[in-house]
Each structure stands twice: as structure tokens, then as C-alpha cells.
Design an enzyme around this catalytic site. Structure first.
Site, PDB file in Angstrom:
ATOM      1  NE  ARG A 117      -1.545  -0.561  -9.972  1.00 55.03           N
ATOM      2  CZ  ARG A 117      -2.635  -0.412  -9.205  1.00 55.03           C
ATOM      3  NH1 ARG A 117      -2.569   0.326  -8.106  1.00 55.03           N
ATOM      4  NH2 ARG A 117      -3.767  -0.990  -9.524  1.00 55.03           N
TER       5      ARG A 117
ATOM      6  CE1 TYR B 158      -4.952  11.241 -19.754  1.00 53.50           C
ATOM      7  CE2 TYR B 158      -3.574  11.165 -21.711  1.00 53.50           C
ATOM      8  CZ  TYR B 158      -3.695  11.110 -20.335  1.00 53.50           C
ATOM      9  OH  TYR B 158      -2.588  10.926 -19.561  1.00 53.50           O
TER      10      TYR B 158
ATOM     11  CD  GLN C 222      -2.388   4.984 -23.959  1.00 52.60           C
ATOM     12  OE1 GLN C 222      -1.639   5.873 -23.603  1.00 52.60           O
ATOM     13  NE2 GLN C 222      -3.128   4.288 -23.107  1.00 52.60           N
TER      14      GLN C 222
END
Length: 398
Positions: free
Chosen positions: A347, A170, A100
Site C-alpha cells: 500500500r 485460494y 504470482q
């Protein structure tokens, strides 16, 4: 057309993935010196061995000031030997490796990084209790070149895929937001102007790597700031611009904002006390006061981002990766039947890294993730499922 089998091979740009399951980017908290560690390698080895087609390493900052704190990898020559060990390990388990690529912008901790946080405008950078420095046109051109250099380092380190972080407010995502981007030049104002930086970054990365790697964008659909922020209509228009440019192999729709509304990405119970306790001093005190307003509660249900993502699915023809609440065979099939090409899991894999193999063997397998979100504050120490680690009781009693 029939729904694809989630465990059948599939093409993503120049790559053939062994199935349609991708481990999404979740910061691992395993790089205290901003370099690859054995812990980081084992984190991804375990996931790769568990059956996903690709494991995404996060967070690979393109520049040192672009980290949420200094304990994160930033892509430079010094990092390459460790990154090569990491990608070799993932490959040895039969999976592909993705990096990423991102710059945290106003989400960066300027105190920890010892560098000014950056933004499209002068906006709050709460992690460093400061205000961002506004990028000028020369800075933007230099930042685009920085993304390009980082892409080259990643590919030369063995990564097969590159995910460009255009989400969660971001840096690139901030330029898309009408709330955070207050510029009056060619990078602000109209949606086409606000999308210019994202398009230039994507083009620079693709120009650098060509077909050496798959390239996709993690793109915000909604930042949780209501009508003042980025909404789904604008996100669909941005996706159409990116598709028309022809530089991406896919888009991974996401939502929420690390600045404004982080729980919109995760849904479920907000771990307010645990987040506050992960910090000290002023930040801890501030979080204890602000947590009910900042860490909001959104009911969890499987494929919870699907309704928004279906809007984006209707706007473009290119491949899409569904993120958010994919935990079992039913949610995989639901996503693929809705026209998504891949699914991303997070998760649930912290709880059970081998969940894909178990679902493939028995489609009735249920995830043991209870969506308590207690994993979220662990990113500051070592990302893990506290239930799996035995730190808190398993509510399922297993």
C-alpha cells in the site's frame, strides 16, 4: 551478526537483487481483457523506477477458472507478447520482474468466469453465489501440470521470479485448511496429507524452471478462522516440509482469508461502505449486511505480521520475506534485524511509488500512506491510492 543494509544487493536463489525491497503482489485492476495493457505496464514501470529490486505482477492465474473474475490475466500463449513487453519495461528500470502464480479456487467468481469454482471439498464460493466442485485425484494431477505449464509461460515471457500463491484460502491454501479441506483421501485429514498438494505444485514448478527463476511461496500463517482454521503451528510444520523438500528459494509469510477474514492481512480501517458500493445487486446488499462481521477491524501498526512471522522464522532456516506494514527505514531495519532476508511493500507504494528511493536518500523519510485502506475496493476499477489520485482529501494536509 550486524543487520544487513536494506539497500545492499542480496541473493534470492539464482538471482542477485539490487536491494532487499520487493513490491508485493497486489491485483492491479488494469487488465479488462485478461491481457497486458499499457496501464499495467506503467503501473509496474513506475514502481520499478521508484527503487524496489523486484516488482511482482498479480494476479497471474494458471487457468481461466482460477481468476477472481474474468478481468485478470491467465497464463496462455496469447498473453506472452504483452507479458514480454511488461518484463522488458521493468528490466529497463533496473528492477527484476516476478509473477504470482495462483488459482483462486473458492475465491473465484464462477459467474464472471463462466466456469465452476474449484475446491478441495464442496465449500461455499461466495463471489459466484455457488458451491465449489471438489477436485478428484485426476483433477489434482492435472492442476499440478497446469501450474507447471504456467511457470514455463511466465519464464519464457521474461519473469525472473515466481511466487506460488499458497495463501488467503485460494486453492492451494484451501487444501492446507482443516476447516475447508474435508477430504478423507491422501490429500485430506492429517497435516502431511493436507500439505501434499502444495508440495506437489512447488515441486512441479521447480522441476519445470530449474534455476531459470527464483521460486518462493506466499504461505498463510493464520487464516483468521480461529481454532477451526489454519494456525501458526500447522503453518510452521508446512514450512518445514517445504524446506525439507528443497524446491523453494524463500517463503513469504502472509495471513488472512479472502473467504473468511480478509482484513487480517491488511489491518487498519475496513472500508465497508466502499467495498459494498463496488458491487451491484445481491452482492452489494449482502455486503452491507455482512460487512461488520466479514470486514473486521484490526489496529494497524508497523510490521504488524512480524509476531506471527517470527514464529515461522524460528521454525525454518531458509530465507523469508516479511510482508505487512513495512513503510519506512525503521520497519525495514526491524525486519532484517529479526532475521528476515527481504521485505515486501504494498500500500505504501500505491501512495508513493518512489518511496524506496526517497528513504535511501534520507532514512528519516516517513511514508504518506495513512492506512485508510480505501485503495482496497479500487481493485475492481483500477488499483490506486484515492488520496494520491485526488479523489479524497489527504488527512495529512500535504
Amino acid at each position: 551478526m550486524s543487520t544487513p543494509d536494506p539497500f545492499s544487493p542480496a541473493r534470492l536463489g539464482p538471482l542477485t537483487l539490487r536491494n532487499r525491497l520487493i513490491k508485493c503482489a497486489t491485483f492491479e485492476g488494469a487488465t479488462p481483457d485478461a491481457l497486458v495493457t499499457d496501464d499495467l505496464i506503467e503501473f509496474h514501470r513506475e514502481v520499478a523506477a521508484g527503487g524496489v529490486a523486484m516488482s511482482t505482477v498479480a494476479y497471474c492465474a494458471v487457468a481461466p477458472e482460477g481468476r477472481t473474475d474474468r478481468h485478470q490475466i491467465w497464463l496462455r500463449d496469447e498473453a506472452m507478447p504483452g507479458l514480454r513487453r511488461l518484463t522488458d519495461t521493468i528490466h529497463a528500470e533496473g528492477a527484476l520482474a516476478a509473477a504470482q502464480l495462483g488459482h483462486a479456487g473458492p475465491v473465484a467468481n464462477s459467474v464472471s468466469n463462466r466456469a465452476k469454482a474449484l475446491g478441495p471439498s464442496g465449500i461455499p464460493a461466495p463471489m459466484g453465489m455457488s458451491v465449489t466442485r471438489k477436485l478428484d485425484s485426476d483433477d489434482i494431477a492435472a492442476m499440478t501440470a497446469t501450474f507447471r505449464r504456467a511457470a514455463r509461460i511466465a519464464v519464457d515471457s521474461g519473469f525472473d521470479g515466481l511466487e506460488i500463491h499458497c495463501g488467503h484460502n485460494y486453492l492451494v491454501s484451501c487444501f492446507l485448511s482443516p476447516l475447508l479441506n474435508r477430504r478423507r483421501d491422501e490429500y485430506g485429514g492429517s497435516l502431511v496429507n493436507r500439505a501434499r498438494f502444495a508440495r506437489e505444485v512447488v515441486e512441479a514448478v521447480r522441476t519445470e524452471v530449474g534455476d531459470e527463476a527464483a521460486v518462493w511461496a506466499k504461505l498463510n500463517m493464520y487464516d483468521g478462522a480461529g481454532r477451526f482454521g489454519l494456525g501458526i503451528d500447522d503453518a510452521c510444520a508446512v514450512a518445514q516440509l517445504l524446506e525439507a523438500d528443497g524446491h523453494l528459494d524463500a517463503i513469504e509469510p502472509t495471513a488472512g482469508s479472502s473467504l473468511l477474514n480478509p482484513m487480517f492481512l491488511f489491518h487498519g480501517e475496513p472500508p465497508r461502505e466502499e467495498f459494498a458500493n463496488a458491487f451491484g445487486g445481491t452482492m452489494r446488499a449482502g455486503l452491507k449486511v455482512a460487512a461488520p462481521f466479514f470486514l473486521k477491524h484490526y489496529d494497524y501498526h508497523d510490521t504488524y505480521l512480524l509476531p506471527l512471522a517470527q514464529r515461522l522464522r524460528g521454525a525454518v532456516r531458509m530465507p523469508l520475506i516479511l510482508l505487512g506494514g513495512v513503510t519506512d527505514r525503521t520497519s525495514m531495519d526491524t525486519a532484517l534485524a529479526a532475521g528476515f532476508d527481504f521485505v515486501a511493500m504494498g500500500r505504501a507504494l500505491l501512495r508513493e511509488p518512489d518511496l524506496p528511493l526517497r528513504i535511501q536518500a534520507d532514512p528519516t523519510t516517513a511514508s504518506r500512506c495513512v492506512h485508510c485502506n480505501l485503495c482496497m475496493p479500487t481493485i475492481y476499477t483500477h488499483t490506486r491510492c484515492p488520496i494520491r489520485a485526488g479523489e479524497v482529501p489527504d488527512p495529512l494536509g500535504i
